[in-house]
Scaffold this motif. Sequence first.
Motif, short mmCIF file in Angstrom:
data_model
loop_
_atom_site.label_atom_id
_atom_site.label_comp_id
_atom_site.label_asym_id
_atom_site.label_seq_id
_atom_site.Cartn_x
_atom_site.Cartn_y
_atom_site.Cartn_z
N LEU B 32 14.48 60.42 61.41
CA LEU B 32 14.84 59.80 60.52
C LEU B 32 13.86 58.98 59.61
N GLY B 35 11.51 61.07 57.50
CA GLY B 35 12.00 62.04 56.33
C GLY B 35 12.12 63.53 56.96
N PHE B 39 18.98 66.87 56.67
CA PHE B 39 20.14 66.77 55.89
C PHE B 39 20.40 68.08 55.08
N ASP B 41 20.85 68.86 52.01
CA ASP B 41 20.33 69.42 50.95
C ASP B 41 18.77 69.62 51.20
N ASN B 42 18.38 69.61 52.45
CA ASN B 42 16.97 69.83 52.46
C ASN B 42 16.62 71.24 53.22
N THR B 203 26.09 56.91 51.79
CA THR B 203 24.94 57.21 50.69
C THR B 203 24.88 58.66 50.55
N GLU B 204 24.87 59.25 51.40
CA GLU B 204 25.01 60.88 51.17
C GLU B 204 26.35 61.41 50.81
N THR B 205 26.33 62.00 49.82
CA THR B 205 27.68 62.64 49.50
C THR B 205 27.62 64.06 50.38
N MET B 253 24.12 63.89 59.13
CA MET B 253 24.65 63.43 57.84
C MET B 253 24.24 61.97 57.58
N GLY B 254 24.04 61.58 56.24
CA GLY B 254 24.03 60.61 55.88
C GLY B 254 25.08 59.52 55.76
N GLY B 255 25.61 59.34 56.97
CA GLY B 255 26.85 58.65 57.00
C GLY B 255 28.17 59.20 56.72
N GLN B 508 25.46 61.26 62.70
CA GLN B 508 26.07 60.50 61.61
C GLN B 508 25.65 59.07 61.37
#
Lengths: 166, 804
Positions: B32, B35, B39, B41-42, B203-205, B253-255, B508
């Motif tokens: 994490l 980077g 996630f 979108d990566n 913060t991540e949708t 997941m970004g939360g 998460q």
Amino acid sequence: MAMSTKQGICITVNGVRHEREVEPRLTLADFLRHELALGGTHVGCEHGICGVCTVLIDGRSARSCLALAVQADGCQVTTVEGLRDRTTGHLHPIQQAFVEAHGLQCGFCTPGFMMTTLELLAENAEPSDEAIKEALGGNLCRCTGYESIIASVRLAAQRLREQKRT
Amino acid sequence: MAIKIPALPEQLPTAQPRFVGREVQRVEDPGLVSGTAEFIDNLALPGMLHCAILRSPHPHARVVGVDTRAAEALPGVLAVLTGEDVRRWSNPAYTAPEGWGAYCIAVDKVRFVGEPVAAVAAVNRYVAEDALELIRVDYDVLKPVPTPAVAMAPDAPVLFEERGSNVIQSRVYNWGDVDRVFAEADHVVQNTFRWNRVGANPTETFGCICQWDISDDSLTCHGAYQTPRFWAMARALALNLPTNKVRVIPHPMGGGFGGKGGPRGTDIAALLSRKSGGRPVKYIEDRMEYLLAGFGQSWDRYYDAALAVKADGTVTGLKVKLIDDQGAGTEGWGTISVAKPLAAFTGAYRIEAAQYDTVLVATNRAPTGPYRGYGPPPHFLVLESLMDMAARRLGMDPAELRRRNYIRPDQFPYTIPSGNEYDSGNYEAVLDKVLAMSDYRGLRESQARWRADGRLIGIGVVSTVEPGVFDWNAYATVGVQGIGVPEGAKVAFDMLGNLTVVVGFNLQGQGQFTVAAQVAADYWGLDLGAVKVASAPTDIGPPSFGQGGSRLGVAITGAVLGASEKLKAIFCQVVAHLMQTTPDQVELMDGRLRLKANPQVGMSLAEVAGTMLGRSDLLPPGMEPCPEATFVWTAEGRTMPDDQGRCRSYLTAANATHVVMVEVDRDTGRTDILKYFIVDDCGTRLNLANVEGQLQGALAQGVGAALYEEYVYNDEAQPLVTTFVDYLMPTIHEVPMATKDFVVTPSPVAPLGAKGCGEGAIHTTPAAVLCAINDALAPLGVEITETPASPHRVWKTLRRARAG
Ligand code: FES
Ligand code: FES
């Protein structure tokens, strides 16, 4: 709205030069993430509030969701991928401090916080808690409640000072 | 084979646990901070298209026509999806109660601003959004239903015409002799409360990549899914696929905080993939879409509640009338948030009788969904505010009123009137610790001094119970079925003795991979870094629910321990066979299988696993060469609900008391939090930093709900909050750095004695902050009972005081 003509740009990211033809409307965040496959710069709002997308442009923190790639033409950009020591592979002291002081939970906001911290500590080697808060006031974290982030920045500052001394 | 799971850390097969209960560095962090975590979108797949969704600008309208010809003609556009397609290929969302769901794209009518009306798949997101501008939609605008009051009026427009009414459910629960305790009360303290809508906002949708395999009509969805199996099943039902033809691959997941796993976004991307001949289609929800129509808006509530109190401060009854604005249907499972308070209805107290009068109403606001706590946080705001109002009425200290009413340690297990059983606790010890830590008497003295100077200083002392380890039966009252929430893990050694733990969910933020690794490492005597935790897709992973209901830390601990116990039994058989003894003469200790009678003699894990996989000739006859075991954990002893919803539902009951001191600015109505103290008891703390992080993070969200965050709608049901400029997430400047300590009362019923604690302080903080504000305002004779207690609302309240 019709397809716009592409424009040539040259951006140095983490020390590597990239020459590309891009649409003028392409954001710097999308350029980094999708053209260069540097996915560590995340996107949380795309309207300049959350700070998740923070990178350094010529050493200054900037929101890569609000900047266009063409605006960074000729600039030096630093992203989270540039933090690790390239020869040893070791984590940067800021990364190490976030791990040790539990400055992250989901980690989605973390690259933005670390890049902002990099800028802060370059200017102020021993920031007070107030100075840390002032610097990080534009970065949102939904997970941690910020306490461990402040501790991480303090620890990172200490490590960097020690590193300088030795 | 009955599996016995260690009830306390001391029972692990190690001389001294090295990881459980210690401060450890999380196994998930290096990826994490680098980077490199994947996630959604990566991830990019070959041939991938990008989806953009056209959304309704109207809260309530008939869709008369959708013209997509120009969009389809735009170079780079591969497919356009409309209501016609989804009517042909899919079903409305399955809901509880049934029949309050919509199609993923509006068919015939739209019921909230932001509801999808068409979608495009194109070569990139920029072109996809260009194409949206070329789609023409004709609407026949209908009268909006902005509030429950309008929704329940006799001539109200009806959202779901086939339902005939906007009332989703109306039910009254009576537990005990409520009328008698209120008739016999010396005081009845009554008030109304308004909790405005807040939401998860990770913060991540949400995001996903869906691929429809046109060769066999099966679907693969990569994405930010917090309960992957649940979503996989729901997608199969929505998309008319056999449940074994939907495969969900959960990504880090970004939360989440409840709302992660966009069903509409997934279905739209899936059908665009189908329509574009099987190309993978990526959909990344943007923040405006999240704020308009995302899956985490919660708790839009109007309360009228009362406490029955004796002259000596004994609280005997609680009545809560709740009108809950669910928004445009129940596709988000917001109904559960009305049911869940049954698991802890009377909080930390011995209240003998209670009544819950609930009306769930559909309006033209966005559908509500789960958010951390899933219902009790507003409920406790009401209960705890009434406790403070009672204390003021009686002239008692609020801390002492609570102490007088606590369930006592010797009364556990304790069944509350609404049916759930609390496993254990020591509420008075928690209170004493936080009062001492905060120097409560000193705080009161300072308050008196500062008040004399004219400052508005208030103190809140609030105690709550966090129901932990949910079970479906807790939500039976709103039509959810089933008992048991299976969570599985596989522990597998390879030939060289390296261990992999396979789970059915992904990261998460709560550190559950680390918890799984800690438990496995201590059980098997390994280093933490030597344990690999892997997330399996839904089609090959063990049964799993994943994150939700303050449950996963406990459940995954049970699963890893159960699987380890199973595997240990097999290993003992192997070793016994090789050493010509019986399995009961062999034990596992600190990573070695050894003879009980002669501990010097034994085998390493690598030797046992290697023998199993590489020397079948040495194994006991008939033994499978498989150094792996899977165990699926669920809480035992859960019961069928009776007609009043009463059952044993949530397994554990954690407890916390917060003390907060605030100052209210007389001129601006602004509230500053001066001091914040937390003592909590969630049983065994498996990972100290994880628990502390959950507490502090939930505290931040609680402060947001109490003071800043609100989804504002106007009188026409138009949302006024569409960016983070309007939705005020607490920053580093607003969140108090709480002083924390804890008490440990191990759960007698949960693995290692750990209680669910992931939702944490959000149960307590909103109530504590509001109680503190009202304590500050008390000398003026006014109070505020609406959240968020924004400067504007408090200022209006102060003006009322001045007007006298
Ligand atoms: S994504 Fe750039 S500020 Fe939020
Ligand atoms: S760690 Fe999740 S948003 Fe900051």
